[in-house]
Write an enzyme that holds these catalytic residues in place. Structure first.
Site, PDB file in Angstrom:
ATOM      1  N   THR A 186      -7.569  -4.856   5.879  1.00  0.00           N
ATOM      2  CA  THR A 186      -7.523  -5.567   7.150  1.00  0.00           C
ATOM      3  C   THR A 186      -6.082  -5.624   7.645  1.00  0.00           C
ATOM      4  O   THR A 186      -5.171  -5.890   6.868  1.00  0.00           O
ATOM      5  CB  THR A 186      -8.069  -6.998   6.974  1.00  0.00           C
ATOM      6  OG1 THR A 186      -9.361  -6.904   6.358  1.00  0.00           O
ATOM      7  CG2 THR A 186      -8.200  -7.719   8.287  1.00  0.00           C
ATOM      8  N   CYS A 203      14.425   5.845   8.301  1.00  0.00           N
ATOM      9  CA  CYS A 203      14.015   5.619   6.911  1.00  0.00           C
ATOM     10  C   CYS A 203      15.194   5.667   5.947  1.00  0.00           C
ATOM     11  O   CYS A 203      16.010   6.590   6.001  1.00  0.00           O
ATOM     12  CB  CYS A 203      12.979   6.664   6.504  1.00  0.00           C
ATOM     13  SG  CYS A 203      12.333   6.405   4.841  1.00  0.00           S
ATOM     14  N   CYS A 236      13.578  12.560   0.811  1.00  0.00           N
ATOM     15  CA  CYS A 236      12.131  12.671   0.971  1.00  0.00           C
ATOM     16  C   CYS A 236      11.706  14.130   0.984  1.00  0.00           C
ATOM     17  O   CYS A 236      12.094  14.896   1.878  1.00  0.00           O
ATOM     18  CB  CYS A 236      11.703  11.977   2.261  1.00  0.00           C
ATOM     19  SG  CYS A 236       9.927  12.091   2.596  1.00  0.00           S
ATOM     20  N   TYR A 268      -4.630  -4.009  -7.262  1.00  0.00           N
ATOM     21  CA  TYR A 268      -3.633  -4.260  -6.214  1.00  0.00           C
ATOM     22  C   TYR A 268      -3.336  -5.756  -6.083  1.00  0.00           C
ATOM     23  O   TYR A 268      -2.180  -6.187  -6.112  1.00  0.00           O
ATOM     24  CB  TYR A 268      -4.081  -3.713  -4.845  1.00  0.00           C
ATOM     25  CG  TYR A 268      -3.257  -4.351  -3.763  1.00  0.00           C
ATOM     26  CD1 TYR A 268      -1.939  -3.963  -3.573  1.00  0.00           C
ATOM     27  CD2 TYR A 268      -3.733  -5.442  -3.028  1.00  0.00           C
ATOM     28  CE1 TYR A 268      -1.117  -4.604  -2.662  1.00  0.00           C
ATOM     29  CE2 TYR A 268      -2.924  -6.095  -2.122  1.00  0.00           C
ATOM     30  CZ  TYR A 268      -1.624  -5.673  -1.938  1.00  0.00           C
ATOM     31  OH  TYR A 268      -0.818  -6.329  -1.066  1.00  0.00           O
ATOM     32  N   GLU A 299      -3.576 -12.308   0.505  1.00  0.00           N
ATOM     33  CA  GLU A 299      -3.889 -10.984  -0.031  1.00  0.00           C
ATOM     34  C   GLU A 299      -5.373 -10.650   0.073  1.00  0.00           C
ATOM     35  O   GLU A 299      -5.743  -9.513   0.336  1.00  0.00           O
ATOM     36  CB  GLU A 299      -3.423 -10.865  -1.490  1.00  0.00           C
ATOM     37  CG  GLU A 299      -1.909 -10.850  -1.672  1.00  0.00           C
ATOM     38  CD  GLU A 299      -1.218  -9.703  -0.956  1.00  0.00           C
ATOM     39  OE1 GLU A 299      -1.883  -8.725  -0.554  1.00  0.00           O
ATOM     40  OE2 GLU A 299       0.005  -9.789  -0.788  1.00  0.00           O
ATOM     41  N   ASP A 335      -1.144  -0.299  -2.760  1.00  0.00           N
ATOM     42  CA  ASP A 335      -2.142  -0.324  -1.690  1.00  0.00           C
ATOM     43  C   ASP A 335      -2.019   0.960  -0.874  1.00  0.00           C
ATOM     44  O   ASP A 335      -1.318   1.894  -1.260  1.00  0.00           O
ATOM     45  CB  ASP A 335      -1.940  -1.562  -0.812  1.00  0.00           C
ATOM     46  CG  ASP A 335      -0.687  -1.448   0.026  1.00  0.00           C
ATOM     47  OD1 ASP A 335       0.204  -0.649  -0.328  1.00  0.00           O
ATOM     48  OD2 ASP A 335      -0.598  -2.139   1.054  1.00  0.00           O
TER      49      ASP A 335
END
Length: 356
Positions: A49, A209, A215, A126, A43, A144
């Site tokens: 990254t 999805c 959505c 997080y 993590e 995140d």
DNA sequence: AACGCGGGGTG
DNA sequence: CACCCAGCGTT
């Protein structure tokens, strides 16, 4: 149309999400054996990254530092060498400081609650949520960039995600729906959905999805308007002249200051601005060397998130010197490669160390 | 609340 | 080129 996360019923998302995750979860090195230490190291590496970048570092780091105790005892230069090229170097110093904290305060056992994890250096909301949920099955969200994107799109919530208050709202909303029996899977499922389906850069793959029909931004065709994040300021440009000062097969390097940009890494010496040959030679003489030959090499540019280095480069051959100032090191190329962490910003000029 | 802190992938 | 990435610490 829903507008705020509080107006959207997140409960209905859980079952389709977990079902999708069980079919499509990414296979990642740190998921093989998710011990608290493994999850923690991964993590920290993953902060800001990409997964692909971390893969090349994770196994080597764990092989060298297999547990909290080994991490707590590692010399700083070795630590930085293991992190070389990964960026945000304070992460690994904070990781070690936290490891020492764990050795002292917790007898080497990484704590499980978000509250305790939050006290450790380098662990914010997080990472505390990720470790406690993935390694300890503690029902805590881990919000995140992926989660911000996925959640703001499904709710069509246009709140500014850079505001700390919005993170808290998302955490509260998720805490109320996170499944007690699978909090780690739930958090990782949100991240995988953000990484594979509801992607950054370009159009999301809504046809794949599990939430396609639930959505709000999909219904409105406004997926790309989320998440709402203000634009960053323009980068500042710094001009500098990098010197490859060499004597035979040795080259001059120096350690950067303990704080600030690229703290504690090693670098080639550099001058501000774009001095002429006369000034460069005087500079090299002031360092205590006798310049024999100077040759201009190509320009290079390196882009950081907030700064651009525009670099001129010169190779300066010098006579073998008997004594040099304490903070300067004359080192063979093979030794640099093996033992000294040098940031990517200098990569354009490192080749002149080897081949010249 | 705003800013500093790497490096690389992607459209 | 711009944007973003399994964010956090400092001021």
């Amino acid at each position: 149309m829903e507008q705020y996360i509080e107006d959207y019923n997140l409960t209905k998302l859980t079952t389709p999400l977990l079902k999708w995750f069980h079919a499509h979860a990414r296979s990642l090195p740190w998921r093989d054996e998710p011990t608290p230490y493994h999850v923690w190291v991964s993590e920290i590496m993953l902060q800001q990254t990409r997964v692909e970048a971390v893969k090349g570092y994770y196994d080597r780091f764990l092989k060298c530092l297999p547990d909290v105790k080994a991490l707590s005892e590692c010399p700083e230069d070795e630590l930085l060498k293991l992190w070389e090229g990964l960026g945000y170097y304070n992460r690994v110093r904070n990781l070690q400081a936290a490891a020492r904290q764990v050795m002292e305060d917790y007898n080497g056992i990484i704590p499980s609650s978000p509250k305790e994890l939050l006290q450790l250096k380098g662990i914010g909301s997080y990472t505390a949520g990720a470790i406690s949920s993935i390694a300890y099955q503690y029902p805590q969200p881990a919000v995140d960039g992926n989660v911000f994107r996925v959640i703001t799109r499904v709710c069509a919530d246009d709140s500014d995600i850079s505001k700390p208050a919005f993170r808290k709202r998302v955490e509260k909303a998720l805490r109320e729906v996170i499944p007690e029996d699978a909090p780690g899977d739930y958090n990782q499922a949100l991240m995988d959905l953000g990484a594979m389906v509801c992607v950054p850069n370009g159009r999301p793959h809504c046809e794949e999805c599990p939430w396609e029909l639930m959505c709000e931004s999909r219904k409105a065709g406004t997926q790309l308007e989320y998440p709402n994040k203000p634009k960053k300021a323009k980068r500042k440009i710094e001009k500098k002249t990098v010197l490859i000062i060499r004597d035979g097969d040795h080259v001059l390097i120096q350690k950067r200051p303990k704080t600030g940009l690229l703290a504690g890494l090693y670098e080639l010496p550099a001058m501000e601005g774009q001095p002429g040959r006369r000034e460069i030679i005087e500079y090299v003489e002031r360092l205590g060397f006798e310049p024999l030959h100077i040759k201009k090499v190509e320009d290079a540019k390196h882009i950081f998130s907030h700064i651009e280095w525009h670099m001129k480069g010169y190779v300066v051959s010098v006579a073998e010197s008997t004594h040099l100032p304490k903070e300067l090191l004359m080192v063979e190329f093979a030794t640099i490669q093996r033992e000294y962490a040098i940031p990517s910003a200098f990569s354009a000029y490192l080749k002149y160390i080897k081949t010249f």
